[in-house]
Design an enzyme around this catalytic site. Sequence first.
Site, PDB file in Angstrom:
ATOM      1  CG  ASN A 170      17.575  -1.478  -4.206  1.00 32.05           C
ATOM      2  OD1 ASN A 170      17.018  -0.604  -3.544  1.00 32.05           O
ATOM      3  ND2 ASN A 170      17.018  -2.016  -5.263  1.00 32.05           N
ATOM      4  CD  GLU A 268       6.105   1.670  -6.054  1.00 30.03           C
ATOM      5  OE1 GLU A 268       6.264   0.514  -6.498  1.00 30.03           O
ATOM      6  OE2 GLU A 268       5.317   2.482  -6.564  1.00 30.03           O
ATOM      7  CB  CYS A 302      12.613  -3.911  -6.328  1.00 27.40           C
ATOM      8  SG  CYS A 302      12.448  -2.546  -7.487  1.00 27.40           S
ATOM      9  CD  GLU A 476       8.022   5.376  -6.612  1.00 26.19           C
ATOM     10  OE1 GLU A 476       8.392   6.359  -5.958  1.00 26.19           O
ATOM     11  OE2 GLU A 476       8.666   4.320  -6.659  1.00 26.19           O
TER      12      GLU A 476
HETATM   13  P1  NAD Z   1      13.584  -2.768   4.402  1.00 29.75           P
HETATM   14  O1  NAD Z   1      12.127  -2.958   4.304  1.00 29.75           O
HETATM   15  O2  NAD Z   1      14.343  -3.567   5.383  1.00 29.75           O
HETATM   16  O3  NAD Z   1      13.952  -1.235   4.723  1.00 29.75           O
HETATM   17  C1  NAD Z   1      13.532  -0.188   3.880  1.00 29.75           C
HETATM   18  C2  NAD Z   1      13.563   1.112   4.665  1.00 29.75           C
HETATM   19  O4  NAD Z   1      12.557   1.056   5.679  1.00 29.75           O
HETATM   20  C3  NAD Z   1      14.869   1.418   5.369  1.00 29.75           C
HETATM   21  O5  NAD Z   1      15.143   2.808   5.247  1.00 29.75           O
HETATM   22  C4  NAD Z   1      14.556   1.071   6.831  1.00 29.75           C
HETATM   23  O6  NAD Z   1      15.332   1.773   7.774  1.00 29.75           O
HETATM   24  C5  NAD Z   1      13.097   1.491   6.926  1.00 29.75           C
HETATM   25  N1  NAD Z   1      12.320   0.853   7.994  1.00 29.75           N
HETATM   26  C6  NAD Z   1      12.576  -0.319   8.635  1.00 29.75           C
HETATM   27  N2  NAD Z   1      11.605  -0.580   9.535  1.00 29.75           N
HETATM   28  C7  NAD Z   1      10.725   0.446   9.464  1.00 29.75           C
HETATM   29  C8  NAD Z   1       9.500   0.743  10.120  1.00 29.75           C
HETATM   30  N3  NAD Z   1       8.984  -0.062  11.049  1.00 29.75           N
HETATM   31  N4  NAD Z   1       8.838   1.867   9.796  1.00 29.75           N
HETATM   32  C9  NAD Z   1       9.337   2.696   8.838  1.00 29.75           C
HETATM   33  N5  NAD Z   1      10.493   2.473   8.180  1.00 29.75           N
HETATM   34  C10 NAD Z   1      11.179   1.339   8.485  1.00 29.75           C
HETATM   35  O7  NAD Z   1      14.139  -3.009   2.916  1.00 29.75           O
HETATM   36  P2  NAD Z   1      15.649  -3.015   2.431  1.00 29.75           P
HETATM   37  O8  NAD Z   1      16.303  -4.263   2.928  1.00 29.75           O
HETATM   38  O9  NAD Z   1      16.276  -1.700   2.694  1.00 29.75           O
HETATM   39  O10 NAD Z   1      15.446  -3.101   0.840  1.00 29.75           O
HETATM   40  C11 NAD Z   1      15.278  -4.295   0.156  1.00 29.75           C
HETATM   41  C12 NAD Z   1      13.813  -4.497  -0.170  1.00 29.75           C
HETATM   42  O11 NAD Z   1      13.319  -3.366  -0.893  1.00 29.75           O
HETATM   43  C13 NAD Z   1      13.589  -5.676  -1.096  1.00 29.75           C
HETATM   44  O12 NAD Z   1      12.477  -6.394  -0.647  1.00 29.75           O
HETATM   45  C14 NAD Z   1      13.304  -5.033  -2.446  1.00 29.75           C
HETATM   46  O13 NAD Z   1      12.539  -5.814  -3.334  1.00 29.75           O
HETATM   47  C15 NAD Z   1      12.582  -3.796  -2.022  1.00 29.75           C
HETATM   48  N6  NAD Z   1      12.611  -2.764  -3.076  1.00 29.75           N
HETATM   49  C16 NAD Z   1      11.454  -2.470  -3.745  1.00 29.75           C
HETATM   50  C17 NAD Z   1      11.482  -1.530  -4.776  1.00 29.75           C
HETATM   51  C18 NAD Z   1      10.234  -1.154  -5.552  1.00 29.75           C
HETATM   52  O14 NAD Z   1      10.246  -0.135  -6.240  1.00 29.75           O
HETATM   53  N7  NAD Z   1       9.151  -1.921  -5.464  1.00 29.75           N
HETATM   54  C19 NAD Z   1      12.680  -0.882  -5.101  1.00 29.75           C
HETATM   55  C20 NAD Z   1      13.833  -1.209  -4.383  1.00 29.75           C
HETATM   56  C21 NAD Z   1      13.793  -2.150  -3.361  1.00 29.75           C
END
Ligand code: NAD
Length: 495
Positions: A170, A268, A302, A476
């Site tokens: 995002n 996060e 998020c 963070e």
């Molecule tokens: P996701 O969890 O699908 O993927 C995030 C990252 O993790 C990607 O780079 C992905 O390739 C990697 N990944 C996937 N499986 C993995 C594994 N088994 N081990 C290690 N890495 C792995 O999330 P997304 O769809 O990319 O992002 C959306 C989500 O992120 C939403 O839930 C959103 O709320 C959250 N988000 C949180 C914050 C925060 O600061 N709390 C900020 C932005 C987004």
Amino acid sequence: MSDIALLPQVEAFLGRHHALFIDGRYVESQGSQTLDVINPATGRVIAQVSDATGGDIDAAVESSRRGFKQWSQAAPAVRGLVLLKLADLLERHREELAQIETCQSGKIIQISRAFEVDQAAHFLRYYAGWATKINGETITPSLPSFAGERYTAFTLREPVGVVVGIVPWNFSTMIAIWKLASALVTGCSIIIKPSEFTPLTILRVAELAIEAGLPAGALNVLTGGGQVGKGLIEHPGTNKVSFTGSVPTGIAVGRAAMGAGLTRATLELGGKNSAGFLRDIDTEVAVNGIIEAGFLHSGQICAAAERFFVHRSQIEPIMDSLAQRLGKLNIGSPLDERTEFGPVTHRQHQQKLGEFFVRARAQNNTIIHGGKLMEGPGCYVEPTIIFANRRDDALLNEETFGPIATFFPYDSEEELLDLMNDTPYGLSASLWTNDLGKALRMVPAIEAGTVWVNMHTLLDPAVPFGGSKSSGIGREFGSAFIDDYTELKSVMIRY
Ligand code: NAD
């Protein structure tokens, strides 16, 4: 309506063959698998990146260990200076980076410029200031001596080592910058694993980091899917993972990190954030607030609010006025500077949002506005207002991560607090009122890592950010990140 012209350097960058960024240069993957990068506004493939293999992971970790050895010995002032130079370079390449980001993520160009570049530069400069201010403390030991001997003690803050920074799609640049700034300023090296959907901009940032004076190996970028992140966490040569993403992946990451020998983990994660409007709030202020809280970047933030609690007496006028405003939004190409609302970042996400609409209808929720995917090659979703019937309706409880505001009425402030806290998540929340005294009395009762009053979503590098409950572990920004990126070593001396 017309798109801005892409800069020649953006066209050239997108047209390049994209290898992995290891040891300060592009290195061919040891495998042949690639991943398509698709512009979600057009549905067209704009580039391909490598899907890193186990051998690539080994090479990146080896380089990062060497990078750590060198970078951890750099004087704090030098570390700060490199981050400051990188901030300058981001600004110098502002339009180029913003355009690459918009092409890969569908983020409207103003948001790419303002957040992915300008804000990222502000964050870098904030972190750079910490470089010269990270210290241990001297301690007077507490126990009485046995035979007149004396003791003194002090602590050292030592960089944790090689960090794995796993980034979602995002805010692919800004979130990567948060992680690399935290790591580099404390003397760690870092391997960024960007999302498979948005891997491009950070490759260009890595080139700029070398230009800023960062030694080879202090920052590596490995593109690929989730298995690359997992492989990095499980590698014996990495010491910490800083993960931002969804709750289910975050739990898997936490498990993998603990299983890999207590690799440090900061998580996060997602949220289902509440915005509560007290009775004294004016309709126009509420509507502006809801647009800020729920619809910026098509809701793909998020910290964005997805559950809106409004006093029963005001809920209809507020939803009606919001529907009128959403109806006037300029929905279109993210490269058109007049566009206010662009596509979501990838097809699977668009389809997931479509499933939420099906579920909302199945649960007899009233769709006040929107509620459909938009036809065409792009991944567009209508900005949507939903009125839920029951507290346990899916739309009021599950993170959609899209432009869907779900409303529910309350009758008393006690009930409002109960509704706001009735979620396993605890990332952020906001209260909207003219009565600041009342807001300050309510804030301690809200279960969230960040509570905003009369605002929502703005993150500041000086203010710690992170989730309570299922929304994460660790913080963070501010000084809070220092604990996560350093080990505290105690030294005790007898004299
Ligand atoms: P996701 O969890 O699908 O993927 C995030 C990252 O993790 C990607 O780079 C992905 O390739 C990697 N990944 C996937 N499986 C993995 C594994 N088994 N081990 C290690 N890495 C792995 O999330 P997304 O769809 O990319 O992002 C959306 C989500 O992120 C939403 O839930 C959103 O709320 C959250 N988000 C949180 C914050 C925060 O600061 N709390 C900020 C932005 C987004």
